[in-house]
Every structure is written in structure tokens, then in C-alpha cells.
Design a protein around this motif. Structure first.
Motif, PDB file in Angstrom:
ATOM      1  N   VAL A 164       0.848  -1.190   0.000  1.00  0.00           N
ATOM      2  CA  VAL A 164       0.000   0.000   0.000  1.00  0.00           C
ATOM      3  C   VAL A 164       0.886   1.244   0.000  1.00  0.00           C
ATOM      4  O   VAL A 164       1.851   1.350   0.766  1.00  0.00           O
ATOM      5  CB  VAL A 164      -0.921   0.013   1.231  1.00  0.00           C
ATOM      6  CG1 VAL A 164      -1.669   1.334   1.334  1.00  0.00           C
ATOM      7  CG2 VAL A 164      -1.917  -1.134   1.155  1.00  0.00           C
ATOM      8  N   GLY A 165       0.578   2.190  -0.870  1.00  0.00           N
ATOM      9  CA  GLY A 165       1.365   3.406  -1.004  1.00  0.00           C
ATOM     10  C   GLY A 165       2.465   3.324  -2.038  1.00  0.00           C
ATOM     11  O   GLY A 165       3.049   4.346  -2.419  1.00  0.00           O
ATOM     12  N   GLU A 166       2.762   2.121  -2.525  1.00  0.00           N
ATOM     13  CA  GLU A 166       3.826   1.944  -3.514  1.00  0.00           C
ATOM     14  C   GLU A 166       3.351   2.397  -4.888  1.00  0.00           C
ATOM     15  O   GLU A 166       2.228   2.113  -5.301  1.00  0.00           O
ATOM     16  CB  GLU A 166       4.248   0.483  -3.559  1.00  0.00           C
ATOM     17  CG  GLU A 166       5.491   0.208  -4.398  1.00  0.00           C
ATOM     18  CD  GLU A 166       5.951  -1.229  -4.285  1.00  0.00           C
ATOM     19  OE1 GLU A 166       6.701  -1.679  -5.171  1.00  0.00           O
ATOM     20  OE2 GLU A 166       5.557  -1.907  -3.318  1.00  0.00           O
ATOM     21  N   THR A 167       4.225   3.121  -5.587  1.00  0.00           N
ATOM     22  CA  THR A 167       3.890   3.643  -6.905  1.00  0.00           C
ATOM     23  C   THR A 167       3.825   2.512  -7.933  1.00  0.00           C
ATOM     24  O   THR A 167       4.686   1.630  -7.955  1.00  0.00           O
ATOM     25  CB  THR A 167       4.920   4.695  -7.351  1.00  0.00           C
ATOM     26  OG1 THR A 167       4.976   5.742  -6.381  1.00  0.00           O
ATOM     27  CG2 THR A 167       4.528   5.293  -8.699  1.00  0.00           C
ATOM     28  N   LEU A 168       2.827   2.568  -8.775  1.00  0.00           N
ATOM     29  CA  LEU A 168       2.660   1.566  -9.829  1.00  0.00           C
ATOM     30  C   LEU A 168       3.471   1.960 -11.053  1.00  0.00           C
ATOM     31  O   LEU A 168       3.428   3.104 -11.496  1.00  0.00           O
ATOM     32  CB  LEU A 168       1.183   1.442 -10.205  1.00  0.00           C
ATOM     33  CG  LEU A 168       0.834   0.432 -11.306  1.00  0.00           C
ATOM     34  CD1 LEU A 168       1.136  -0.980 -10.834  1.00  0.00           C
ATOM     35  CD2 LEU A 168      -0.621   0.571 -11.707  1.00  0.00           C
ATOM     36  N   PHE A 216      -5.948   0.573  -6.931  1.00  0.00           N
ATOM     37  CA  PHE A 216      -5.009   1.666  -7.181  1.00  0.00           C
ATOM     38  C   PHE A 216      -5.760   2.993  -7.235  1.00  0.00           C
ATOM     39  O   PHE A 216      -6.931   3.057  -7.602  1.00  0.00           O
ATOM     40  CB  PHE A 216      -4.250   1.432  -8.491  1.00  0.00           C
ATOM     41  CG  PHE A 216      -3.375   0.215  -8.453  1.00  0.00           C
ATOM     42  CD1 PHE A 216      -2.082   0.287  -7.982  1.00  0.00           C
ATOM     43  CD2 PHE A 216      -3.872  -1.011  -8.860  1.00  0.00           C
ATOM     44  CE1 PHE A 216      -1.289  -0.847  -7.921  1.00  0.00           C
ATOM     45  CE2 PHE A 216      -3.086  -2.146  -8.796  1.00  0.00           C
ATOM     46  CZ  PHE A 216      -1.788  -2.054  -8.335  1.00  0.00           C
ATOM     47  N   GLY A 217      -5.059   4.048  -6.827  1.00  0.00           N
ATOM     48  CA  GLY A 217      -5.664   5.373  -6.838  1.00  0.00           C
ATOM     49  C   GLY A 217      -4.576   6.435  -6.771  1.00  0.00           C
ATOM     50  O   GLY A 217      -3.372   6.146  -6.881  1.00  0.00           O
ATOM     51  N   ARG A 218      -4.992   7.665  -6.531  1.00  0.00           N
ATOM     52  CA  ARG A 218      -4.056   8.769  -6.417  1.00  0.00           C
ATOM     53  C   ARG A 218      -3.526   8.857  -4.982  1.00  0.00           C
ATOM     54  O   ARG A 218      -4.222   8.495  -4.040  1.00  0.00           O
ATOM     55  CB  ARG A 218      -4.737  10.084  -6.814  1.00  0.00           C
ATOM     56  CG  ARG A 218      -5.237  10.093  -8.259  1.00  0.00           C
ATOM     57  CD  ARG A 218      -4.085   9.972  -9.246  1.00  0.00           C
ATOM     58  NE  ARG A 218      -4.559   9.750 -10.618  1.00  0.00           N
ATOM     59  CZ  ARG A 218      -3.745   9.557 -11.660  1.00  0.00           C
ATOM     60  NH1 ARG A 218      -2.422   9.569 -11.476  1.00  0.00           N
ATOM     61  NH2 ARG A 218      -4.229   9.349 -12.864  1.00  0.00           N
ATOM     62  N   PRO A 219      -2.279   9.357  -4.816  1.00  0.00           N
ATOM     63  CA  PRO A 219      -1.703   9.422  -3.463  1.00  0.00           C
ATOM     64  C   PRO A 219      -2.570  10.188  -2.469  1.00  0.00           C
ATOM     65  O   PRO A 219      -2.637   9.818  -1.294  1.00  0.00           O
ATOM     66  CB  PRO A 219      -0.360  10.128  -3.699  1.00  0.00           C
ATOM     67  CG  PRO A 219      -0.004   9.791  -5.114  1.00  0.00           C
ATOM     68  CD  PRO A 219      -1.315   9.768  -5.852  1.00  0.00           C
ATOM     69  N   ASP A 220      -3.241  11.248  -2.918  1.00  0.00           N
ATOM     70  CA  ASP A 220      -4.051  12.027  -1.979  1.00  0.00           C
ATOM     71  C   ASP A 220      -5.329  11.304  -1.579  1.00  0.00           C
ATOM     72  O   ASP A 220      -6.061  11.767  -0.692  1.00  0.00           O
ATOM     73  CB  ASP A 220      -4.395  13.405  -2.563  1.00  0.00           C
ATOM     74  CG  ASP A 220      -5.096  13.322  -3.917  1.00  0.00           C
ATOM     75  OD1 ASP A 220      -5.401  12.195  -4.364  1.00  0.00           O
ATOM     76  OD2 ASP A 220      -5.338  14.374  -4.520  1.00  0.00           O
ATOM     77  N   GLY A 221      -5.598  10.156  -2.194  1.00  0.00           N
ATOM     78  CA  GLY A 221      -6.786   9.386  -1.845  1.00  0.00           C
ATOM     79  C   GLY A 221      -6.513   8.275  -0.841  1.00  0.00           C
ATOM     80  O   GLY A 221      -7.435   7.568  -0.434  1.00  0.00           O
ATOM     81  N   LEU A 222      -5.245   8.136  -0.424  1.00  0.00           N
ATOM     82  CA  LEU A 222      -4.905   7.090   0.541  1.00  0.00           C
ATOM     83  C   LEU A 222      -5.533   7.407   1.898  1.00  0.00           C
ATOM     84  O   LEU A 222      -5.362   8.507   2.428  1.00  0.00           O
ATOM     85  CB  LEU A 222      -3.385   6.986   0.705  1.00  0.00           C
ATOM     86  CG  LEU A 222      -2.615   6.226  -0.374  1.00  0.00           C
ATOM     87  CD1 LEU A 222      -1.118   6.382  -0.156  1.00  0.00           C
ATOM     88  CD2 LEU A 222      -2.993   4.758  -0.378  1.00  0.00           C
ATOM     89  N   ASP A 223      -6.239   6.444   2.461  1.00  0.00           N
ATOM     90  CA  ASP A 223      -6.814   6.628   3.798  1.00  0.00           C
ATOM     91  C   ASP A 223      -5.985   5.953   4.874  1.00  0.00           C
ATOM     92  O   ASP A 223      -6.308   6.035   6.060  1.00  0.00           O
ATOM     93  CB  ASP A 223      -8.258   6.106   3.846  1.00  0.00           C
ATOM     94  CG  ASP A 223      -8.336   4.622   3.510  1.00  0.00           C
ATOM     95  OD1 ASP A 223      -7.306   4.050   3.096  1.00  0.00           O
ATOM     96  OD2 ASP A 223      -9.426   4.042   3.664  1.00  0.00           O
TER      97      ASP A 223
END
Length: 214
Positions: free
Chosen positions: A58-62, A109-116
Motif C-alpha cells: 500500500v502506497g507503492e507507486t505503480l 489503485f488510486g491517487r496518493p491524496d486518496g490514501l486513507d
């Protein structure tokens, strides 16, 4: 020639190619064969999809270099997965852990600012249970220092936290090797965890077999 002989000859007469019954029979056989070929062809249809070359935390760039291509039968659910046909969008990070060799659901997968949830390093001194691996759930307990150079009663701080990664920690002279556990923490839980770490609390990790967020 008798009537019975004439009747027998009529029965033994070879059918003509112009016989409607023969033509209908041939058409039915051809239709059946075509149907079988169509069914087998449809069942054998495969498409290229991406799988994770190694586990993606989680948080790792694709990125494309972390992926492999495989032939799979996705059928009607193909639109729910990342595939070479659609490419790898820029700037995506994993919002859910993807195991090695697993397909990549778009919802993971999503954008970094969408991580909860964000990974935070927690150092533990005791040995971890073998079930505590990346992707499993653990309860994080903390015991704050007291006024007698000891620690207060442990309290449950993070129930059912997901492990993102585990790495060996440093080894101090004369002490056992510690372990760094990256746990996923929500913004609401972050102040309490960082406060416990700042106050030199003793942190313990207990495997949560039910994966329950109490």
C-alpha cells in the motif's frame, strides 16, 4: 414380377441428392458442427493482463517494470482489471496490497491524496509469530513509561492493523535483533501512535487471526 418384389425394390432404392430429407439431415449436421466450433472457440478466448512481479505494498507507486504479462480468460470482467490494452496510468499508487503473481484490480489503485492509510514503521523487540506477514492483520499494543523506570499497563492502540512490510531492524550490542513492522495507520490513529513512539513506549505486535478491526 410380384407386388412384394416390386415393393422390396422400392425400399432398397438409393436416396437421391435431391431428396429433401437428406438435404435437411446434412444441414443439421453442419449446423451442429459449427455450433460446437463456436462454443470451443469462445471458451478458448484469452486476453493479456498484468500481474504483480513482486508484492506491491500500500502506497507503492505503480509502474510497468513491476508487472508481468499473462494470458488469462477474463471475459466480461476484463474492464475491472489493468491490462496492456489500457496501459499503466501515471501517478497511481496501491491503496490495497497486491500479492506476487496476482492480477491487478482497478479498485486497488488510486491517487496518493486518496490514501486513507499510511505506512508507519513500528520497531518491536520480541519475536513475531510466523503468521504475522505482509497482508495479515495484527493488534498493536503500547505500554508507556511510568515514574518507576518501568512501563504502565499495556493498552490496545491499533486493533486489526494491516502489515505492509516486515524488515529486520538493527542489532544493539548485547541485545537481540529488533524487527521493523510497517503497519498501515489512518490519519485519526496517527497522533496516538506517533505520541507513543515519541514517549519511548514499549510496542508489541499481536497477530489478529480474525483480521478484526475492533
Amino acid at each position: 414380377m410380384s407386388a412384394s418384389t416390386a415393393a422390396g425394390g422400392a425400399r432398397l432404392k438409393k436416396p437421391s441428392w435431391k431428396d429433401p430429407r437428406l438435404i435437411i439431415g446434412i444441414l443439421l449436421v453442419l449446423a451442429s458442427v459449427a455450433g460446437v466450433i463456436a462454443v470451443v472457440g469462445a471458451a478458448d478466448q484469452t486476453a493479456e493482463a498484468y500481474t504483480a512481479r513482486e508484492a506491491i505494498a500500500v502506497g507503492e507507486t505503480l509502474s510497468a517494470d513491476k508487472l508481468d504479462r499473462v494470458k488469462v480468460r477474463l471475459g466480461e470482467v476484463e474492464q475491472h482489471y489493468l491490462t496492456p490494452a489500457t496501459g499503466v496510468p501515471d501517478g497511481l499508487v496501491a491503496v490495497q496490497r497486491i500479492g506476487k503473481d496476482q492480477l491487478l484490480p482497478r479498485g486497488s489503485f488510486g491517487r496518493p491524496d486518496g490514501l486513507d492509510r499510511k505506512p508507519v514503521a513500528v520497531t518491536v523487540e520480541e519475536a513475531l509469530p510466523e503468521q504475522a506477514v505482509a497482508g495479515s492483520r495484527v493488534d498493536v499494543w503500547v505500554a508507556l513509561p511510568d515514574t518507576r523506570n518501568g512501563f504502565s499497563q499495556p493498552a490496545l492502540l491499533l486493533p486489526g492493523a494491516e502489515i505492509a512490510r516486515i524488515t529486520p531492524g538493527s542489532t544493539a550490542l548485547g541485545s537481540a535483533r529488533s524487527t521493523v513492522v510497517m503497519v498501515l495507520v489512518t490519519d485519526g490513529q496517527m497522533p496516538n501512535l506517533l505520541g507513543a513512539q515519541a514517549n519511548k513506549a514499549k510496542i508489541s505486535v499481536v497477530w489478529n487471526p480474525g483480521g478484526v478491526k475492533r
